[in-house]
Design a protein around this motif. Structure first.
Motif, PDB file in Angstrom:
ATOM      1  N   ASP A  73       0.849  -1.192   0.000  1.00 52.44           N
ATOM      2  CA  ASP A  73       0.000   0.000   0.000  1.00 52.44           C
ATOM      3  C   ASP A  73       0.889   1.249   0.000  1.00 52.44           C
ATOM      4  N   PRO A  74       0.848   2.060  -1.059  1.00 51.95           N
ATOM      5  CA  PRO A  74       1.726   3.249  -1.133  1.00 51.95           C
ATOM      6  C   PRO A  74       1.521   4.214   0.035  1.00 51.95           C
ATOM      7  N   ALA A  75       0.266   4.375   0.473  1.00 52.30           N
ATOM      8  CA  ALA A  75      -0.008   5.294   1.585  1.00 52.30           C
ATOM      9  C   ALA A  75       0.636   4.792   2.870  1.00 52.30           C
ATOM     10  N   LEU A  76       0.495   3.481   3.121  1.00 49.73           N
ATOM     11  CA  LEU A  76       1.110   2.894   4.323  1.00 49.73           C
ATOM     12  C   LEU A  76       2.625   2.958   4.229  1.00 49.73           C
ATOM     13  N   GLN A  77       3.137   2.686   3.057  1.00 54.39           N
ATOM     14  CA  GLN A  77       4.592   2.720   2.868  1.00 54.39           C
ATOM     15  C   GLN A  77       5.140   4.111   3.176  1.00 54.39           C
ATOM     16  N   SER A  78       4.419   5.130   2.706  1.00 53.41           N
ATOM     17  CA  SER A  78       4.838   6.507   2.984  1.00 53.41           C
ATOM     18  C   SER A  78       4.773   6.807   4.478  1.00 53.41           C
ATOM     19  N   GLN A  79       3.710   6.322   5.128  1.00 52.53           N
ATOM     20  CA  GLN A  79       3.566   6.554   6.571  1.00 52.53           C
ATOM     21  C   GLN A  79       4.698   5.880   7.343  1.00 52.53           C
ATOM     22  N   TYR A  80       4.994   4.632   6.987  1.00 53.23           N
ATOM     23  CA  TYR A  80       6.063   3.900   7.682  1.00 53.23           C
ATOM     24  C   TYR A  80       7.422   4.549   7.446  1.00 53.23           C
ATOM     25  N   SER A  81       7.663   4.976   6.218  1.00 51.85           N
ATOM     26  CA  SER A  81       8.954   5.611   5.909  1.00 51.85           C
ATOM     27  C   SER A  81       9.125   6.902   6.699  1.00 51.85           C
ATOM     28  N   THR A  82       8.036   7.642   6.826  1.00 57.63           N
ATOM     29  CA  THR A  82       8.086   8.878   7.626  1.00 57.63           C
ATOM     30  C   THR A  82       8.415   8.565   9.073  1.00 57.63           C
ATOM     31  N   GLN A  83       7.788   7.525   9.599  1.00 65.92           N
ATOM     32  CA  GLN A  83       8.048   7.144  10.990  1.00 65.92           C
ATOM     33  C   GLN A  83       9.481   6.665  11.183  1.00 65.92           C
ATOM     34  N   VAL A  84      10.026   5.960  10.179  1.00 73.76           N
ATOM     35  CA  VAL A  84      11.429   5.523  10.262  1.00 73.76           C
ATOM     36  C   VAL A  84      12.340   6.746  10.365  1.00 73.76           C
ATOM     37  N   SER A  85      12.056   7.768   9.561  1.00 71.22           N
ATOM     38  CA  SER A  85      12.869   8.992   9.594  1.00 71.22           C
ATOM     39  C   SER A  85      12.769   9.684  10.949  1.00 71.22           C
ATOM     40  N   ILE A  86      11.555   9.726  11.498  1.00 66.63           N
ATOM     41  CA  ILE A  86      11.350  10.376  12.799  1.00 66.63           C
ATOM     42  C   ILE A  86      12.077   9.606  13.897  1.00 66.63           C
ATOM     43  N   LEU A  87      11.943   8.279  13.887  1.00 64.44           N
ATOM     44  CA  LEU A  87      12.612   7.460  14.909  1.00 64.44           C
ATOM     45  C   LEU A  87      14.129   7.563  14.790  1.00 64.44           C
TER      46      LEU A  87
END
Length: 665
Positions: free
Chosen positions: A139-153
């Motif tokens: 899911d592109p939307a989920l992938q974007s959300q997870y990638s954002t969270q990886v950057s934040i973490l």
């Protein structure tokens, strides 16, 4: 929509009534917001319709659809993959609070550093899980959300690690540089794929990125790895063997600080000065002039800023440049000198081409030892309160925030913990973690807990018992009563009288217990039997909560005695229930009717005095309620009264004969 049941929607003040308006309704942990178009006939009614999901109307009667948005205070609480972060860090937090027996000196510092590392390991584990989730999802939307969270973490771990070095461990000159090198190696990972590509090739020295990898190792102070790669190049170019040996010798002899305090800073500075002069001599002699790559490395070893900045793309960040610059120009840098090097390094690296990002400003504040500014900037930039709450708590245990109180009374640690715990309480299960955080806020924690725990939806009895146990453990008597009353009312509405009575007893609510006891008695009159016998049989001292409950328990005891054929005891109890005036008047006829089988027994049960008491009760009943029976036929009641009078008269005659016979004998 439920929020609008308790708080009417409001329109932003000063808005044009003929144009689009923003409506909102407050909830305990979120806000419902909608934008809708009102005409002159709109107003609050249209706002209410919009917030409950209906279509808001315009003044001309033309409908305008409105979307309802839920604005939550802490959206990250609802991200499932972050549950590990919240749950595991809670255990670390609780362990830190329990270790208040403050170990002395180095032992205490080592303990706090370990706690900090534990927090970082949780962040990294969560980041790796999030990365795996991003890779595996389609899911592109989920992938974007997870990638954002990886950057934040990743940013969170970067900041935390630097704070650990500067504030928690408080590394001194010498070891400080080693810690910063480890920090850069751990967090600047953009070149790792390039390193793997070169090292996995058949002939690394022939690879087009070979010298880039050597440069990366040198820039990060990884001398052994750089020398190993250079030895491969030396083997492939025997003609340049002497040049390689000289450079290898320089890299091998480079003085570095040690963690074991085996040498003083003065000794290190002297060794470094001699080594630096040797590097300078070889460069001036033109030893490496025939090989630009090796000459560039020698310039880096000398701390040449221009030579280091030429490798800007390999370093990727200004703080990598800072640490490399310190390594080759000022390895004995003191903590308080960092601010000057950090600011100039950022200026040189960015070169006016771009402005600092929020992360840059946070790291700069850390290098300047402005920990309050670090916390402030993180509070603004990061998407949840987890980071600042736990970091501030750790720094507070390090005795670094004792002098900083907020203007309204609470200190910074408590304020941030309260905010974080309040966010947890908006989640259906994480609220349980929030309880412990409130417990460790000595000033306002109790008040916040009382307010938030009342808002927990008691969706199941199991959840209610969990909340109740928390309140009872903390002597929160008002909340205990409130929860029990809510659950009692729910049970009563579902006609679960036993559960309702149990909750009302726990609430010590005499009025409600009386109401439920009346329902039990009413059901008995209609069905001829009791429900929930186990509960009623085991009321114990709880039956003293109200007269009606006492009557219910004793009346059930009368039935039990009668069933066990203990007629004399049953008769005494029945008479006591009537003469003590704890039985409702409407139930007297039922009690007198219950006396009929005892009056008709072959053996005389009631004495003359007891029979007279029963007669008096019957006359009081008939005199007080002449022809006012509401639920039963008059003829039936008249028949019952006549039967009772006859049975009482016959029993009295039998008693007089029996007692006279006894006296005569």
């Amino acid at each position: 929509a439920p929020l609008t049941d308790t708080v009417p929607p409001q329109v932003v003040p000063g808005a044009d009534p003929s144009a689009r308006q923003l409506c909102f309704a407050w909830g305990p942990a979120e806000v419902l917001v909608c934008e809708t178009l009102f005409g002159r006939a709109g107003g609050a009614g249209a706002a209410a319709r919009a917030l409950t999901g209906s279509v808001a109307g315009t003044g001309d009667g033309a409908p305008s659809s409105s979307h309802v948005f839920v604005v939550r205070r802490d959206q990250d609480i609802y991200i499932h993959t972050l549950r590990k972060l919240f749950n595991e860090s809670h255990g670390i937090f609780m362990g830190l609070q329990r270790s208040e027996e403050e170990l002395a000196g180095k032992s205490r510092k080592a303990q706090l550093v370990q706690v900090s590392k534990n927090y970082r390991s949780v962040i990294r584990a969560c980041m790796e899980d999030m990365h795996q989730a991003a890779v595996s999802t389609r899911d592109p939307a989920l992938q974007s959300q997870y990638s954002t969270q990886v950057s934040i973490l990743s940013a969170m771990e970067l900041i935390w690690n630097l704070c650990e070095i500067l504030f928690v461990e408080a590394a001194t000159a010498g070891p400080l540089l080693l810690r910063l090198l480890d920090w850069v190696r751990l967090h600047v990972c953009d070149v790792d794929s390039m390193v793997r590509e070169v090292l996995s090739s058949e002939s690394p020295s022939k690879h087009k990125l070979f010298w880039n990898v050597v440069d990366v190792f040198v820039l990060q102070g990884r001398m052994d790895e750089a020398r190993h790669l250079l030895s491969k190049e030396a083997s492939a170019n025997p003609a340049s063997m002497n040049m390689y040996k000289i450079l290898d010798d320089l890299m091998k002899k480079m003085p570095v600080p040690s963690l074991g305090n085996t040498q003083t800073l003065t000794e290190l500075e002297l060794k470094w000065q001699h080594w630096h002069e040797e590097c300078q001599r070889y460069l001036q002699d033109g030893t490496f002039a025939s090989n630009p790559h090796m000459e560039s490395i020698c310039k880096i070893l000398l701390g040449d800023e221009d030579a280091i900045l030429e490798k800007k793309e390999l370093m990727t960040t200004w703080y990598h440049f800072l640490v490399t610059r310190l390594l080759y120009s000022h390895p004995t840098v003191k903590p308080m000198e960092l601010r000057f090097y950090a600011q100039s390094s950022m200026d040189l690296f960015l070169g006016g081409e771009s402005s600092p990002e929020p992360l840059d400003l946070i790291l700069m504040a850390a290098f300047e030892f402005e920990m309050h500014q670090v916390i402030k900037e993180c509070s603004i930039v990061l998407s949840n309160w987890w980071f600042v709450a736990h970091l501030t708590d750790l720094l507070d245990h390090c005795k670094l925030l004792q002098s900083h109180n907020l203007y309204f009374g609470s200190n910074m640690r408590e304020f941030l913990l309260l905010e974080y715990a309040s966010g947890l309480f908006s989640h259906h299960s994480l609220w349980q973690l929030g309880v412990d955080y409130f417990d460790h806020c000595p000033e306002f924690g109790r008040v916040y807990l009382e307010l938030h725990i009342e808002r927990i939806p008691l969706s199941t009895e199991q959840k209610a018992l969990k909340v109740l146990r928390i309140c009872e453990q903390r002597q929160m008597h008002e909340q205990v009563r409130s929860i029990c009353k809510i659950m009692a009312m729910k049970a009563l509405r579902n006609n679960r009288l036993g559960s309702a009575l149990s909750w009302s007893i726990r609430a010590k609510d005499a009025a409600f217990a009386t109401l439920i006891s009346d329902r039990f008695l009413k059901d008995y009159c209609e069905k001829g039997c009791f429900s929930d016998l186990d509960l009623i049989d085991n009321l114990g001292p709880s039956m003293l909560l109200s007269d009606r409950l006492t009557f219910l328990g004793k009346y059930r005891e009368f039935h039990r005695l009668y069933g066990e054929k203990r007629f004399a005891e049953a008769a005494r109890l029945l008479l006591t229930l009537m003469t003590a005036h704890i039985a409702p008047c409407s139930f007297w006829m039922t009690l007198l009717t219950d006396a009929l089988p005892l009056l008709e027994q072959k053996e005389v049960i009631f004495s003359a005095e007891q029979t007279y008491e029963l007669m008096r009760c019957l006359e009081d009943l008939t005199a007080g309620n002449p022809d006012k029976q509401k639920f039963q036929d008059d003829d039936v009641e008249t028949t019952k009264v006549e039967m009772l009078r006859l049975a009482l008269a016959r029993n009295l005659a039998r008693v007089i004969v029996k007692e006279g016979t006894v006296e005569g004998s």
